[in-house]
Design an enzyme around this catalytic site. Structure first.
Site, PDB file in Angstrom:
ATOM      1  N   LYS A 299     -12.454   2.828  -2.186  1.00 30.25           N
ATOM      2  CA  LYS A 299     -11.997   3.625  -1.048  1.00 30.25           C
ATOM      3  C   LYS A 299     -11.571   5.011  -1.516  1.00 30.25           C
ATOM      4  O   LYS A 299     -11.438   5.932  -0.746  1.00 30.25           O
ATOM      5  CB  LYS A 299     -10.814   2.939  -0.362  1.00 30.25           C
ATOM      6  CG  LYS A 299     -11.236   1.891   0.634  1.00 30.25           C
ATOM      7  CD  LYS A 299     -10.181   1.724   1.714  1.00 30.25           C
ATOM      8  CE  LYS A 299     -10.729   0.828   2.814  1.00 30.25           C
ATOM      9  NZ  LYS A 299      -9.857   0.714   3.957  1.00 30.25           N
ATOM     10  N   ARG A 300     -11.326   5.108  -2.817  1.00 34.32           N
ATOM     11  CA  ARG A 300     -10.888   6.409  -3.337  1.00 34.32           C
ATOM     12  C   ARG A 300     -12.066   7.309  -3.698  1.00 34.32           C
ATOM     13  O   ARG A 300     -11.887   8.448  -4.053  1.00 34.32           O
ATOM     14  CB  ARG A 300      -9.983   6.204  -4.546  1.00 34.32           C
ATOM     15  CG  ARG A 300      -8.543   5.940  -4.142  1.00 34.32           C
ATOM     16  CD  ARG A 300      -7.644   5.823  -5.350  1.00 34.32           C
ATOM     17  NE  ARG A 300      -7.852   4.544  -6.017  1.00 34.32           N
ATOM     18  CZ  ARG A 300      -7.291   3.410  -5.624  1.00 34.32           C
ATOM     19  NH1 ARG A 300      -6.485   3.417  -4.597  1.00 34.32           N
ATOM     20  NH2 ARG A 300      -7.511   2.284  -6.261  1.00 34.32           N
TER      21      ARG A 300
END
Ligand code: GLU
Length: 536
Positions: A299-300
């Site tokens: 998600k980063r």
């Protein structure tokens, strides 16, 4: 007895909430919104096809989320059903500001608008779990009453010790279900003392196998691998498992289509449906989506956020192509499909279980295909013209050449000539295409190095433009006219003449054909540049 404990506790929490003691439960009182949801209707039983996308707003939407949303959308539309956006924000500690709005806006941008959502509303709202707390509490009461859930007062320290012990013994850590055995009296006492607690679901052994539409029969018996899961946390918020089951039931979800990471939770969810006495939806899990090198998507990974792609000029259809072409669910892979084609060609039985590898290297080409389609469509072309004008203005501003650089006809002509060659609109404001917007400055030396007949070439070509029906000419026709002119130069070969013209017109040594350059620039601008070069 337990029920009265739950009821009393619920009342107590409401009071705490009112006095500001328990923040999470305050929202229950504030919202009071869940009353309208028709409880008790078995999801899927006689109801229409309803699928939901349930992202947690712990970050902005990325390609992984877009894939889940898209498959839910196409499944729903394929069967004339509804696509619902439900925000799963029960983990209040991980909320990212702006994420809820981002998720819904991105779905709109991608053309997969939900039929029901926090912004749109709908008959089964609210569509944010944090506004449905009352519903989870009622459901929990039901479970406690049925002895399918119970209070647990185990301290974090005890749970930590259990975990350490299990790891020391090389076993998988799991809760030992100790509080299952508390008597009503013990519970009452601890509640009266204000002991912090959670509520756990009693995982019965012997879960029945279930059929996943993608992965087939699943025989996992959760009770054999994990302890009783928490369904209400100390802050009064439900965990994902409870909220998910309760909402899918009350929102009459017929099919749950989600990432394979949730497959092992499904058996647990089915035990909850059974405990409630509800019909479960059908389940289909999507295979893992991985980076091209096989690593996990994170998600980063900022580069995977959809808004980054859109800001960089990628079209939604190209992103849909990326996620469908690396995945499955269709008879074959083929870039360039539009949403309606994805819907009509989708077949859930074609979803395979092997991981899908995201190949972002294909994105420019997929974008090129869709951009070409948009340029060819009159109404979307107008939109592109406006966007191109804005890009040009931003990139070149005061440096823009006088004349028609910002005219609609000019931008449209450029788009029509360059369609199929450019991958993004932004390409047209890159240095390679700067000649379209600003006049090149070409050193006299450089021109002389190419041909000593430069001045003559300029004059001859200018004459051609003054007498020629420029408007109705194709690049190929213009090219043969230019070829014919070469006979007038004794010391300059055709290829050199063209190099010279390219240099004078664009300041570049490469690019579109000279004829195309001339036709995009238009006769006035071509003559202006030739004139400039001739008087040097
Ligand atoms: N909130 C979960 C997620 O963000 C949704 C899982 C589900 O669809 O059941 O992945």
């Amino acid at each position: 007895m337990l029920l009265s404990v739950v009821r009393r506790r619920t009342r107590q929490l409401r009071l705490e909430a009112a006095s500001g003691l328990a923040v999470g439960w305050k929202a229950v009182l504030r919202s009071g919104l869940c009353g309208g949801v028709g409880a008790g209707a078995g999801a899927g039983a006689g109801a229409g096809v309803r699928l939901r996308f349930g992202p947690s707003p712990t970050g902005f939407l990325h390609l992984g989320g877009l894939r889940t949303a898209l498959y839910n959308y196409i499944f729903a539309k394929k069967h004339g059903g509804s696509f619902i956006l439900r925000i799963e924000d029960t983990d209040q500690s991980r909320l990212v500001p702006g994420a809820v709005e981002n998720i819904e806006n991105v779905l709109e941008w991608a053309g997969i608008s939900p039929d029901e959502s926090p912004q749109r509303g709908g008959s089964y709202g609210p569509y944010k779990q944090s506004e449905r707390l009352d519903l989870y509490l009622k459901a929990t009461e039901t479970l406690v009453m049925k002895n399918a859930a119970y209070y647990c007062f185990c301290s974090p320290r005890r749970l930590e010790m259990l975990k350490k012990e299990a790891l020391r013994m090389r076993q998988t850590p799991k809760y030992d279900n100790r509080c299952r055995h508390l008597t009503s009296k013990q519970i009452e006492e601890r509640l009266a003392q204000g002991c912090p607690h959670v509520i756990r679901f009693r995982l019965e052994e012997g879960a029945e196998p279930f059929e996943d539409l993608v992965y087939g029969v699943n025989r996992l018996d959760p009770a054999s691998v994990e302890g009783d899961p928490v369904i209400i946390k100390t802050d009064g918020f439900p965990t994902y498992h409870l909220a998910n089951v309760v909402d899918d039931h009350h929102m009459k979800i017929s099919h749950v289509l989600r990432g394979t990471e949730w497959l092992t939770s499904t058996a647990k969810h089915l035990l909850m449906y059974k405990a409630f006495g509800w019909d479960p939806p059908a389940f289909a899990h999507l295979p893992l989506l991985l980076n091209k090198d096989g690593s996990k998507l994170s998600k980063r990974q900022g580069d995977l956020f959809i808004q980054n792609f859109s800001q960089n000029g990628f079209l939604p259809e190209a992103l849909l192509d990326i996620v469908t072409n690396c995945g499955s669910g269709f008879s074959g892979n083929r870039p360039g499909r539009i949403l309606e084609e994805l819907v009509s060609e989708f077949d859930v039985t074609k979803i395979t279980t092997h991981s899908a590898l995201l190949d972002l290297d294909q994105l420019p080409d997929f974008n090129r295909i869709h951009l070409l389609r948009h340029v060819e469509n009159v109404s979307s072309r107008q939109q592109l013209v406006t966007e191109l004008q804005a890009l040009v203005e931003k990139e070149y501003g005061d440096k823009l050449m006088d004349g028609e650089a910002l005219c609609t006809d000019y931008a449209e002509r450029v788009l029509l000539y360059r369609k199929g060659h450019i991958t993004r609109l932004q390409d047209l404001v890159s240095p390679a295409y700067s000649y379209l917007w600003i006049r090149p400055v070409v050193p006299h030396e450089q021109m002389l190095n190419l041909s000593t007949e430069g001045e003559k070439i300029c004059r001859v070509v200018m004459r051609l433009f003054q007498t020629w029906p420029y408007d109705s000419v194709t690049p190929a026709q213009l090219n043969s006219e230019l070829r014919a002119l070469q006979a007038q130069f004794t010391g300059t070969k055709y290829s050199v003449m063209m190099k010279f013209l390219r240099l004078v017109l664009s300041g570049q040594q490469q690019g579109p054909s000279v004829a195309e350059m001339m036709l995009s620039l238009g006769p006035k601008e071509v003559c202006q540049r030739l004139q400039q070069a001739a008087i040097h």
